[in-house]
Design a protein around this motif. Sequence first.
Motif, PDB file in Angstrom:
ATOM      1  N   ILE A 162      -9.479  -9.808   4.870  1.00 33.01           N
ATOM      2  CA  ILE A 162      -8.398  -8.883   4.538  1.00 33.01           C
ATOM      3  C   ILE A 162      -7.520  -8.700   5.770  1.00 33.01           C
ATOM      4  CG2 ILE A 162      -7.807  -6.508   3.929  1.00 33.01           C
ATOM      5  CD1 ILE A 162      -8.827  -8.046   1.573  1.00 33.01           C
ATOM      6  N   MET A 181      -0.952  -5.432   2.463  1.00 32.85           N
ATOM      7  CA  MET A 181      -2.331  -5.928   2.585  1.00 32.85           C
ATOM      8  C   MET A 181      -2.451  -7.232   1.805  1.00 32.85           C
ATOM      9  SD  MET A 181      -5.941  -4.048   1.577  1.00 32.85           S
ATOM     10  CE  MET A 181      -5.601  -3.963  -0.194  1.00 32.85           C
ATOM     11  N   SER A 214      -8.619   2.126   7.544  1.00 32.99           N
ATOM     12  CA  SER A 214      -9.583   1.028   7.472  1.00 32.99           C
ATOM     13  C   SER A 214      -9.446   0.339   6.122  1.00 32.99           C
ATOM     14  CB  SER A 214     -11.024   1.529   7.667  1.00 32.99           C
ATOM     15  OG  SER A 214     -11.428   2.336   6.568  1.00 32.99           O
ATOM     16  N   ALA A 215      -9.940  -0.879   6.043  1.00 32.57           N
ATOM     17  CA  ALA A 215     -10.023  -1.620   4.788  1.00 32.57           C
ATOM     18  C   ALA A 215     -11.304  -2.437   4.845  1.00 32.57           C
ATOM     19  CB  ALA A 215      -8.817  -2.531   4.595  1.00 32.57           C
ATOM     20  N   VAL A 217      -9.830   0.950   0.703  1.00 26.88           N
ATOM     21  CA  VAL A 217      -8.820   1.276   1.710  1.00 26.88           C
ATOM     22  C   VAL A 217      -8.891   2.772   1.997  1.00 26.88           C
ATOM     23  CG1 VAL A 217      -6.372   1.214   2.310  1.00 26.88           C
ATOM     24  CG2 VAL A 217      -7.353  -0.597   0.880  1.00 26.88           C
ATOM     25  N   GLU A 218      -9.048   3.110   3.264  1.00 27.66           N
ATOM     26  CA  GLU A 218      -9.164   4.512   3.680  1.00 27.66           C
ATOM     27  C   GLU A 218      -7.870   4.954   4.359  1.00 27.66           C
ATOM     28  OE1 GLU A 218     -11.738   7.209   6.876  1.00 27.66           O
ATOM     29  OE2 GLU A 218     -11.732   5.012   6.977  1.00 27.66           O
ATOM     30  N   LEU A 237       0.827  -1.189   0.000  1.00 29.54           N
ATOM     31  CA  LEU A 237       0.000   0.000   0.000  1.00 29.54           C
ATOM     32  C   LEU A 237       0.869   1.249   0.000  1.00 29.54           C
ATOM     33  CD1 LEU A 237      -2.637  -1.104   2.675  1.00 29.54           C
ATOM     34  CD2 LEU A 237      -2.890  -1.184   0.195  1.00 29.54           C
ATOM     35  N   VAL A 275     -11.901  -3.971  -2.652  1.00 32.72           N
ATOM     36  CA  VAL A 275     -11.478  -3.675  -1.284  1.00 32.72           C
ATOM     37  C   VAL A 275     -11.244  -2.174  -1.202  1.00 32.72           C
ATOM     38  CG1 VAL A 275      -9.814  -4.130   0.550  1.00 32.72           C
ATOM     39  CG2 VAL A 275     -10.355  -5.923  -1.105  1.00 32.72           C
ATOM     40  N   SER A 287      -9.220   1.968  -4.094  1.00 32.42           N
ATOM     41  CA  SER A 287      -9.962   0.739  -4.344  1.00 32.42           C
ATOM     42  C   SER A 287      -9.043  -0.283  -5.011  1.00 32.42           C
ATOM     43  CB  SER A 287     -11.167   1.017  -5.243  1.00 32.42           C
ATOM     44  OG  SER A 287     -11.826  -0.189  -5.600  1.00 32.42           O
ATOM     45  N   TYR A 288      -9.105  -1.523  -4.530  1.00 32.30           N
ATOM     46  CA  TYR A 288      -8.327  -2.619  -5.099  1.00 32.30           C
ATOM     47  C   TYR A 288      -9.280  -3.749  -5.489  1.00 32.30           C
ATOM     48  CZ  TYR A 288      -4.137  -0.368  -3.208  1.00 32.30           C
ATOM     49  OH  TYR A 288      -3.126   0.522  -2.944  1.00 32.30           O
ATOM     50  N   PRO A 290      -3.096   2.200   6.420  1.00 32.77           N
ATOM     51  CA  PRO A 290      -4.524   2.505   6.269  1.00 32.77           C
ATOM     52  C   PRO A 290      -5.238   2.737   7.592  1.00 32.77           C
ATOM     53  CG  PRO A 290      -4.169   0.145   6.041  1.00 32.77           C
ATOM     54  CD  PRO A 290      -2.802   0.772   6.182  1.00 32.77           C
ATOM     55  N   VAL A 328      -3.832  -6.851   7.234  1.00 33.49           N
ATOM     56  CA  VAL A 328      -2.903  -5.746   6.972  1.00 33.49           C
ATOM     57  C   VAL A 328      -1.793  -5.786   8.002  1.00 33.49           C
ATOM     58  CG1 VAL A 328      -2.627  -3.244   6.824  1.00 33.49           C
ATOM     59  CG2 VAL A 328      -4.719  -4.311   5.953  1.00 33.49           C
TER      60      VAL A 328
END
Length: 433
Positions: free
Chosen positions: A420, A427, A61-62, A71-72, A55, A69, A79-80, A59, A422
């Motif tokens: 998910i 991730m 959050s995820a 990711v914030e 990443l 997915v 987005s993934y 992150p 991390v």
Amino acid sequence: MASGGTPRGYLAIFAIVTFVVLALTNVFNPWPKVWGWVTASGPIAEGSSQWQVKLSGSPESAVIAGDAVIVEYRTRVESYGLGAGVKLWQSDADWGSVAGRGNDAVVVTGKLLTKGYQVLDPGSGVVRRSDTTATAVWAYADAIVDLSCAKGGECRLSAWDPRGARPLWTVSTGGIGFVLDAANPDLPDTQPLGASQVDDQVAGRPYLPALLGLPDDGRVRIVDTAVGRVVQTVTPKLEERVSVVGGRVLTVTGKAGDGTCYYSVVATDPPDGVVWRRDGLNLRTADNGSSCKQERDPAGGDDVVLGVDPVGREELIAAHDGRRLWYGEKDQDVVAVSDGYAIVRSADQRTFSGRSFSRGGVTWRRGVNDGASAALTPYAAVVANTSPRRILALSPASGQVLVETRTEAKVFACGPDGLIAVDGRDMAYLPYR
């Protein structure tokens, strides 16, 4: 002694100068590869991950949203793709949350100190809807709820289908004295118990509850979400705390006396009146001591609260009707709870047992070591073991192992087909067996 350098020294200097010139002119620059080798990470869940990506930061959050997915980070959302971990898009935003589930999922993003938000498609990042007036937004598994306030203080609450273009309902809430802003500001409901190696939001956003409680400068406005109507405004007394759980308004009273606290709980269905009451039920809304000052919401799920009786035995209560769903033995404690299941630690601290409220008994048992913790999601029960650190994802109904791996990573999200994890800026997606 003669001064001057040796031929070998001159060659070294010439080589360094040549190396720098080539790098600066981009003729030959090995530093990205060297740096990539230095910062390369090993697998965070060897033998269990379908993919692993680096990443661009750590992150906040995820969340799994359909086939993506989300990711914030603090200043952007990415987005993934869930299938291969390929980055799909990124958007500048100070916060992001996922509403809806499966194919109906959307991403809600916004900026701090700026009114409004956007609703994006998880796979493409295309804007589906924009708002320019809302100060606060709550994302749910089946809805988006936003709060907009005019300059005069008059506010309105609106509910939307995650992919809808028109509100399902809008209701005036009057002036909200307490400022609510950004994504999912805290409401008087329940709180998760928490687990090591597992994010507090691992279960994803809940479904829109039957009643919402909006804090308003010492009061709580109760909104019926089925019809979009304010049905009651509650003003708790100094020794009271109000939580809105399971379609009921719970008023917890804690009074000091004899060096301890005496508790009682009253559940009402506004505006009809009292549904159930319990004396001596402590929902742990206050710290230990004789002050009895209640500063926490009760722990539990959307319709279940965790309490303790006067002799210290834990119990789980259905907030809707007051039924006792489980009554523990001495030194047993609940480590995770949802609306359908609970995970209980044995008195000797060596066993976790999964319990089903609908079936009324133990559905699985699992040996654990000291310090183990757990969390419950709609798709899996996550057990975090220590010494060594190991993550297990189990079927909540049967205890069947879905994922088992030794890892230092933290589980951020559980979806219908995998989870998910991390670790720092790495991730990985761990599919279920």
